[in-house]
Motif scaffolding. Structure first.
Motif, PDB file in Angstrom:
ATOM      1  N   GLY A 169     -13.604   4.890   6.226  1.00 33.58           N
ATOM      2  CA  GLY A 169     -12.989   5.548   5.077  1.00 33.58           C
ATOM      3  C   GLY A 169     -11.761   6.365   5.415  1.00 33.58           C
ATOM      4  O   GLY A 169     -11.088   6.143   6.428  1.00 33.58           O
ATOM      5  N   THR A 170     -11.479   7.362   4.560  1.00 33.49           N
ATOM      6  CA  THR A 170     -10.237   8.128   4.658  1.00 33.49           C
ATOM      7  C   THR A 170     -10.449   9.608   4.931  1.00 33.49           C
ATOM      8  O   THR A 170      -9.492  10.340   5.118  1.00 33.49           O
ATOM      9  CB  THR A 170      -9.427   8.002   3.351  1.00 33.49           C
ATOM     10  OG1 THR A 170     -10.160   8.614   2.277  1.00 33.49           O
ATOM     11  CG2 THR A 170      -9.164   6.548   2.992  1.00 33.49           C
ATOM     12  N   THR A 198       0.817  -1.223   0.000  1.00 38.34           N
ATOM     13  CA  THR A 198       0.000   0.000   0.000  1.00 38.34           C
ATOM     14  C   THR A 198       0.846   1.267   0.000  1.00 38.34           C
ATOM     15  O   THR A 198       0.331   2.355  -0.262  1.00 38.34           O
ATOM     16  CB  THR A 198      -0.922   0.062   1.229  1.00 38.34           C
ATOM     17  OG1 THR A 198      -0.135   0.233   2.422  1.00 38.34           O
ATOM     18  CG2 THR A 198      -1.797  -1.185   1.328  1.00 38.34           C
ATOM     19  N   ALA A 229      -5.206   4.126  -1.039  1.00 40.41           N
ATOM     20  CA  ALA A 229      -5.802   5.450  -1.258  1.00 40.41           C
ATOM     21  C   ALA A 229      -5.537   6.357  -0.068  1.00 40.41           C
ATOM     22  O   ALA A 229      -5.269   7.564  -0.242  1.00 40.41           O
ATOM     23  CB  ALA A 229      -7.300   5.319  -1.507  1.00 40.41           C
ATOM     24  N   LEU A 241      -9.529  -0.737   6.944  1.00 36.41           N
ATOM     25  CA  LEU A 241      -9.500  -0.514   5.504  1.00 36.41           C
ATOM     26  C   LEU A 241      -8.929  -1.731   4.786  1.00 36.41           C
ATOM     27  O   LEU A 241      -7.997  -2.369   5.277  1.00 36.41           O
ATOM     28  CB  LEU A 241      -8.627   0.704   5.161  1.00 36.41           C
ATOM     29  CG  LEU A 241      -9.086   2.059   5.688  1.00 36.41           C
ATOM     30  CD1 LEU A 241      -8.164   3.161   5.163  1.00 36.41           C
ATOM     31  CD2 LEU A 241     -10.533   2.348   5.311  1.00 36.41           C
ATOM     32  N   ASN A 253      -6.850  -1.836  -1.152  1.00 38.18           N
ATOM     33  CA  ASN A 253      -6.983  -0.728  -2.108  1.00 38.18           C
ATOM     34  C   ASN A 253      -7.381   0.561  -1.404  1.00 38.18           C
ATOM     35  O   ASN A 253      -6.959   1.662  -1.801  1.00 38.18           O
ATOM     36  CB  ASN A 253      -7.994  -1.079  -3.203  1.00 38.18           C
ATOM     37  CG  ASN A 253      -9.397  -1.309  -2.659  1.00 38.18           C
ATOM     38  OD1 ASN A 253      -9.575  -1.870  -1.573  1.00 38.18           O
ATOM     39  ND2 ASN A 253     -10.403  -0.891  -3.398  1.00 38.18           N
ATOM     40  N   GLU A 254      -8.169   0.447  -0.336  1.00 39.92           N
ATOM     41  CA  GLU A 254      -8.560   1.622   0.431  1.00 39.92           C
ATOM     42  C   GLU A 254      -7.374   2.189   1.206  1.00 39.92           C
ATOM     43  O   GLU A 254      -7.223   3.412   1.319  1.00 39.92           O
ATOM     44  CB  GLU A 254      -9.691   1.257   1.397  1.00 39.92           C
ATOM     45  CG  GLU A 254     -10.970   0.807   0.709  1.00 39.92           C
ATOM     46  CD  GLU A 254     -11.960   0.172   1.658  1.00 39.92           C
ATOM     47  OE1 GLU A 254     -13.167   0.271   1.389  1.00 39.92           O
ATOM     48  OE2 GLU A 254     -11.523  -0.442   2.665  1.00 39.92           O
TER      49      GLU A 254
END
Length: 351
Positions: A222-223, A47, A263, A256, A259-260
């Motif tokens: 989320g982010t 990541t 990001a 997460l 892929n999250e």
């Protein structure tokens, strides 16, 4: 100007002058499998995170197997479970640590852990951990902080539930006991935490109160909160990680996926780069755009001696003519020569 506080972990400088240090927390999402834990290390390394973190405890070092109401969890993600049962499921066995540390180092990623008692600190010291993370629930355990700090490595301390006095005491205790530097992480000890409770402006306030790098331990979905925290000045972001939430695991709901998490790494570092500094001059990258600002142009043919009017002069793009600020000044002036439609207006064209 005062120097921005910073620390260093495994050669990486951490502070407001450097892009955010992103920590990938594996926690208990290995679901009791060392093989899965090692796959998680590989996936985390992919990541682009700066560090991988695990947790070092057993059910017996963090709680007791006692049938009393206060040892039960009431409400939230783990409602109805006993502390002992939860930690028995979620712990990362001590005998796994060497393999996990070795895999992270083979992948070129810094790895450290959260110790929860002195035996955990000793294990991590033997493994050469370059830092120690103190969890929010242990931020008031000053003997643990002192012992971890005595190993001479930086401490990262989460501050969920801690008041200002407790935060200050934890930081001061760590530094007095030998830690060469401390990072304090704003944290909401709710699993998952809501955006309404995130209060990431606390990051800015903490930076003003404590002479050390400040970050966020983020339990929101989320982010978004992490990116906002970087905009508020966070130097460190810690977030939980899983291979797939559908696989379950004690922390999967607020973790997460790969892929999250990628990001998250990309977006927080981009947010930091975008902060830049206050700037009002034309940037080099903007110079080519200057041509397309508005300016004064002849929009209808004008014979020598005829006046300039709103019918034959306008402010349009591109920017080769006089600045639009002179529009009222040129109206009524006469043409020194014949002016053709499409010519940029200049002072030497006017009588």
């Amino acid at each position: 100007m005062a120097k921005t506080p910073e620390i260093e972990i495994a050669g990486r400088k951490i502070g407001a002058a450097h892009e955010p240090y992103v920590i990938c927390e594996l926690s208990g999402n290995h679901n009791g499998s060392l093989d899965r834990a090692l796959v998680m290390v590989d996936a985390a390394a992919d990541t682009g995170c700066d560090a991988i973190k695990i947790q070092t405890y057993t059910a017996d070092t963090i709680t007791m197997d006692v049938d009393r109401p206060e040892f039960k969890i009431h409400g939230g993600l783990w409602d109805g479970r006993s502390l002992y049962e939860l930690y028995e499921e979620a712990h990362t066995p001590f005998e796994w640590h060497a393999a996990i540390f070795e895999r992270a180092r083979k992948r070129g990623v810094t790895i450290f852990s959260s110790p929860f008692d002195e035996t955990a600190v000793d294990l991590l010291a033997d493994l050469g951990a370059p830092a120690y993370k103190i969890a929010s629930f242990e931020a008031v355990d000053l003997p643990l902080i002192r012992y971890a700090a005595s190993k001479g490595k930086p401490l990262i301390i989460s501050t969920g539930m801690a008041n200002l006095a407790e935060i200050q005491t934890a930081r001061d205790t760590a530094l007095a006991a030998g830690a060469p530097g401390v990072v304090m992480l704003h944290c909401v000890s709710s699993y998952p935490a809501t955006f309404a409770d995130a209060n990431v402006r606390t990051v800015t306030d903490m930076a003003q109160r404590f002479d050390c790098p400040i970050g966020l331990s983020d339990h929101t979905p989320g982010t978004a909160a992490s990116v906002a925290a970087v905009a508020m000045g966070a130097s460190v972001i810690e977030k939980h990680f899983t291979l797939a939430r559908a696989d379950g695991g004690p922390d999967a709901a607020f973790s997460l996926e790969p892929n999250e998490f990628k990001a998250l790494c990309d977006d927080t570092k981009a947010a930091w780069a975008a902060l830049g500094q206050a700037h009002y001059d034309v940037l080099g990258s903007e110079r080519g755009s200057l041509l397309f600002r508005r300016s004064l142009y002849v929009t209808a043919d004008v014979k020598a001696g005829q006046p300039l009017t709103r019918a034959n002069v306008r402010s349009i793009r591109p920017g080769n003519g006089l600045p639009p600020a002179h529009f009222e000044e040129v109206l009524g002036r006469t043409a020194k020569r014949d002016l053709a439609r499409g010519e940029p207006l200049a002072w030497d064209m006017l009588a």
